[in-house]
Scaffold this motif. Structure first.
Motif, PDB file in Angstrom:
ATOM      1  N   THR A  35       4.998  18.149   3.724  1.00  0.00           N
ATOM      2  CA  THR A  35       4.582  18.254   5.123  1.00  0.00           C
ATOM      3  C   THR A  35       3.228  18.940   5.246  1.00  0.00           C
ATOM      4  N   ASN A  36       2.985  19.930   4.412  1.00  0.00           N
ATOM      5  CA  ASN A  36       1.789  20.760   4.546  1.00  0.00           C
ATOM      6  C   ASN A  36       0.675  20.429   3.560  1.00  0.00           C
ATOM      7  N   GLN A  37       0.815  19.367   2.802  1.00  0.00           N
ATOM      8  CA  GLN A  37      -0.170  19.072   1.766  1.00  0.00           C
ATOM      9  C   GLN A  37      -1.542  18.710   2.305  1.00  0.00           C
ATOM     10  N   ASN A  38      -1.668  18.469   3.574  1.00  0.00           N
ATOM     11  CA  ASN A  38      -2.980  18.194   4.161  1.00  0.00           C
ATOM     12  C   ASN A  38      -3.290  19.249   5.212  1.00  0.00           C
ATOM     13  N   ARG A  46      -4.479   7.362   5.941  1.00  0.00           N
ATOM     14  CA  ARG A  46      -4.762   6.209   5.086  1.00  0.00           C
ATOM     15  C   ARG A  46      -5.288   6.653   3.733  1.00  0.00           C
ATOM     16  N   THR A  47      -6.234   7.567   3.730  1.00  0.00           N
ATOM     17  CA  THR A  47      -6.821   8.046   2.476  1.00  0.00           C
ATOM     18  C   THR A  47      -5.779   8.770   1.640  1.00  0.00           C
ATOM     19  N   ARG A  48      -4.983   9.614   2.282  1.00  0.00           N
ATOM     20  CA  ARG A  48      -3.928  10.342   1.546  1.00  0.00           C
ATOM     21  C   ARG A  48      -2.948   9.373   0.894  1.00  0.00           C
ATOM     22  N   GLU A  49      -2.571   8.329   1.605  1.00  0.00           N
ATOM     23  CA  GLU A  49      -1.603   7.382   1.046  1.00  0.00           C
ATOM     24  C   GLU A  49      -2.211   6.532  -0.064  1.00  0.00           C
ATOM     25  N   LEU A  50      -3.484   6.222   0.039  1.00  0.00           N
ATOM     26  CA  LEU A  50      -4.148   5.508  -1.054  1.00  0.00           C
ATOM     27  C   LEU A  50      -4.183   6.371  -2.313  1.00  0.00           C
ATOM     28  N   ILE A  51      -4.496   7.648  -2.138  1.00  0.00           N
ATOM     29  CA  ILE A  51      -4.491   8.570  -3.278  1.00  0.00           C
ATOM     30  C   ILE A  51      -3.080   8.690  -3.837  1.00  0.00           C
ATOM     31  N   ALA A  52      -2.109   8.844  -2.955  1.00  0.00           N
ATOM     32  CA  ALA A  52      -0.723   9.003  -3.397  1.00  0.00           C
ATOM     33  C   ALA A  52      -0.251   7.791  -4.194  1.00  0.00           C
ATOM     34  N   HIS A  68       5.413   5.857  -0.777  1.00  0.00           N
ATOM     35  CA  HIS A  68       4.024   5.843  -0.324  1.00  0.00           C
ATOM     36  C   HIS A  68       3.529   4.441   0.024  1.00  0.00           C
ATOM     37  N   ALA A  69       4.156   3.398  -0.520  1.00  0.00           N
ATOM     38  CA  ALA A  69       3.822   2.038  -0.076  1.00  0.00           C
ATOM     39  C   ALA A  69       4.245   1.876   1.378  1.00  0.00           C
ATOM     40  N   SER A  70       5.428   2.386   1.710  1.00  0.00           N
ATOM     41  CA  SER A  70       5.895   2.337   3.091  1.00  0.00           C
ATOM     42  C   SER A  70       4.967   3.140   4.002  1.00  0.00           C
ATOM     43  N   ALA A  71       4.640   4.353   3.578  1.00  0.00           N
ATOM     44  CA  ALA A  71       3.763   5.205   4.398  1.00  0.00           C
ATOM     45  C   ALA A  71       2.358   4.614   4.517  1.00  0.00           C
ATOM     46  N   ALA A  72       1.869   3.987   3.463  1.00  0.00           N
ATOM     47  CA  ALA A  72       0.541   3.365   3.505  1.00  0.00           C
ATOM     48  C   ALA A  72       0.523   2.219   4.507  1.00  0.00           C
ATOM     49  N   ARG A  73       1.589   1.432   4.505  1.00  0.00           N
ATOM     50  CA  ARG A  73       1.691   0.322   5.454  1.00  0.00           C
ATOM     51  C   ARG A  73       1.681   0.872   6.881  1.00  0.00           C
ATOM     52  N   GLN A  74       2.449   1.941   7.112  1.00  0.00           N
ATOM     53  CA  GLN A  74       2.510   2.555   8.441  1.00  0.00           C
ATOM     54  C   GLN A  74       1.169   3.157   8.845  1.00  0.00           C
ATOM     55  N   ALA A  75       0.392   3.634   7.861  1.00  0.00           N
ATOM     56  CA  ALA A  75      -0.909   4.246   8.148  1.00  0.00           C
ATOM     57  C   ALA A  75      -2.000   3.209   8.357  1.00  0.00           C
ATOM     58  N   GLY A  76      -1.677   1.924   8.153  1.00  0.00           N
ATOM     59  CA  GLY A  76      -2.660   0.873   8.387  1.00  0.00           C
ATOM     60  C   GLY A  76      -3.521   0.516   7.192  1.00  0.00           C
ATOM     61  N   VAL A  77      -3.111   0.900   6.001  1.00  0.00           N
ATOM     62  CA  VAL A  77      -3.863   0.549   4.800  1.00  0.00           C
ATOM     63  C   VAL A  77      -3.853  -0.970   4.638  1.00  0.00           C
ATOM     64  N   THR A  78      -4.991  -1.535   4.264  1.00  0.00           N
ATOM     65  CA  THR A  78      -5.079  -2.990   4.043  1.00  0.00           C
ATOM     66  C   THR A  78      -4.829  -3.309   2.569  1.00  0.00           C
ATOM     67  N   GLU A  79      -4.528  -4.566   2.299  1.00  0.00           N
ATOM     68  CA  GLU A  79      -4.332  -4.979   0.909  1.00  0.00           C
ATOM     69  C   GLU A  79      -5.611  -4.790   0.098  1.00  0.00           C
ATOM     70  N   ALA A  80      -6.769  -5.039   0.709  1.00  0.00           N
ATOM     71  CA  ALA A  80      -8.042  -4.870   0.006  1.00  0.00           C
ATOM     72  C   ALA A  80      -8.266  -3.406  -0.369  1.00  0.00           C
ATOM     73  N   GLU A  81      -7.958  -2.498   0.567  1.00  0.00           N
ATOM     74  CA  GLU A  81      -8.101  -1.067   0.270  1.00  0.00           C
ATOM     75  C   GLU A  81      -7.151  -0.654  -0.847  1.00  0.00           C
ATOM     76  N   LEU A  82      -5.917  -1.139  -0.770  1.00  0.00           N
ATOM     77  CA  LEU A  82      -4.937  -0.799  -1.801  1.00  0.00           C
ATOM     78  C   LEU A  82      -5.359  -1.349  -3.152  1.00  0.00           C
ATOM     79  N   ALA A  83      -5.855  -2.569  -3.190  1.00  0.00           N
ATOM     80  CA  ALA A  83      -6.311  -3.153  -4.447  1.00  0.00           C
ATOM     81  C   ALA A  83      -7.415  -2.308  -5.075  1.00  0.00           C
ATOM     82  N   ASP A  84      -8.352  -1.825  -4.259  1.00  0.00           N
ATOM     83  CA  ASP A  84      -9.420  -0.958  -4.772  1.00  0.00           C
ATOM     84  C   ASP A  84      -8.860   0.353  -5.319  1.00  0.00           C
ATOM     85  N   ALA A  85      -7.933   0.958  -4.584  1.00  0.00           N
ATOM     86  CA  ALA A  85      -7.349   2.228  -5.035  1.00  0.00           C
ATOM     87  C   ALA A  85      -6.572   2.031  -6.337  1.00  0.00           C
ATOM     88  N   LEU A  86      -5.808   0.951  -6.415  1.00  0.00           N
ATOM     89  CA  LEU A  86      -5.038   0.694  -7.628  1.00  0.00           C
ATOM     90  C   LEU A  86      -5.938   0.333  -8.797  1.00  0.00           C
TER      91      LEU A  86
END
Length: 114
Positions: A35-38, A46-52, A68-86
Motif C-alpha cells: 500500500t505504501n510503496q509509492n 501505470r509506471t509502477r505496474e510496468l516496473i512490477a 500486476h497484469a491485472s493492475a496494469a490493465r486497470q491502470a491503463g497500460v497498453t500492450e505496446a508499453e508492456l512489450a517495451d517494459a518486458l
C-alpha cells in the motif's frame, strides 16, 4: 493458452486469505508494504505496474505476474508499453546471466585443481 492467469490470481488471493489467518501480523505488514510503496507519489500507477511486471518476469513470480497484469490493465497500460517494459526485463535478465556467468567462471578458476 499457457496458463489461466485470472484463475491464478483468484487462487493466490484465496490462499493468501488462508495464510493471513495463520499469520495476521505478517500479512498486515505485507499489505502495508504494498500500500505504501509509492509513498512520495513520484510514479504514476501505470509506471509502477510496468516496473512490477518487469521485476515479476525477472524473479519468475507467477503470482506477481497475475496480480500486476491485472493492475496494469486497470491502470491503463497498453500492450505496446508492456512489450517495451518486458523487452527491458529480458535484456536485463540476459545481462544478469552474463555478469553471474563471469563470476561463476572466476570462482571456478579460483578453485584450481591441485
Amino acid at each position: 493458452m499457457i496458463k489461466d492467469w485470472i484463475e491464478q490470481l483468484k487462487k493466490n488471493r484465496a490462499a493468501g486469505a488462508v495464510f493471513a489467518k495463520a499469520s495476521p501480523k505478517l500479512m498486515e505488514g505485507f499489505v502495508a508494504l504494498n500500500t505504501n510503496q509509492n509513498g512520495n507519489g513520484a510514479l504514476d500507477a501505470r509506471t509502477r505496474e510496468l516496473i512490477a511486471l518487469a521485476v515479476a518476469v525477472t524473479t519468475r513470480c507467477e503470482g506477481c505476474i497475475a496480480s500486476h497484469a491485472s493492475a496494469a490493465r486497470q491502470a491503463g497500460v497498453t500492450e505496446a508499453e508492456l512489450a517495451d517494459a518486458l523487452g527491458t526485463a529480458m535484456a536485463l535478465n540476459a545481462g544478469a546471466a552474463y555478469v553471474y556467468s563471469v563470476r561463476a567462471f572466476e570462482a571456478f578458476q579460483q578453485f584450481e585443481a591441485k
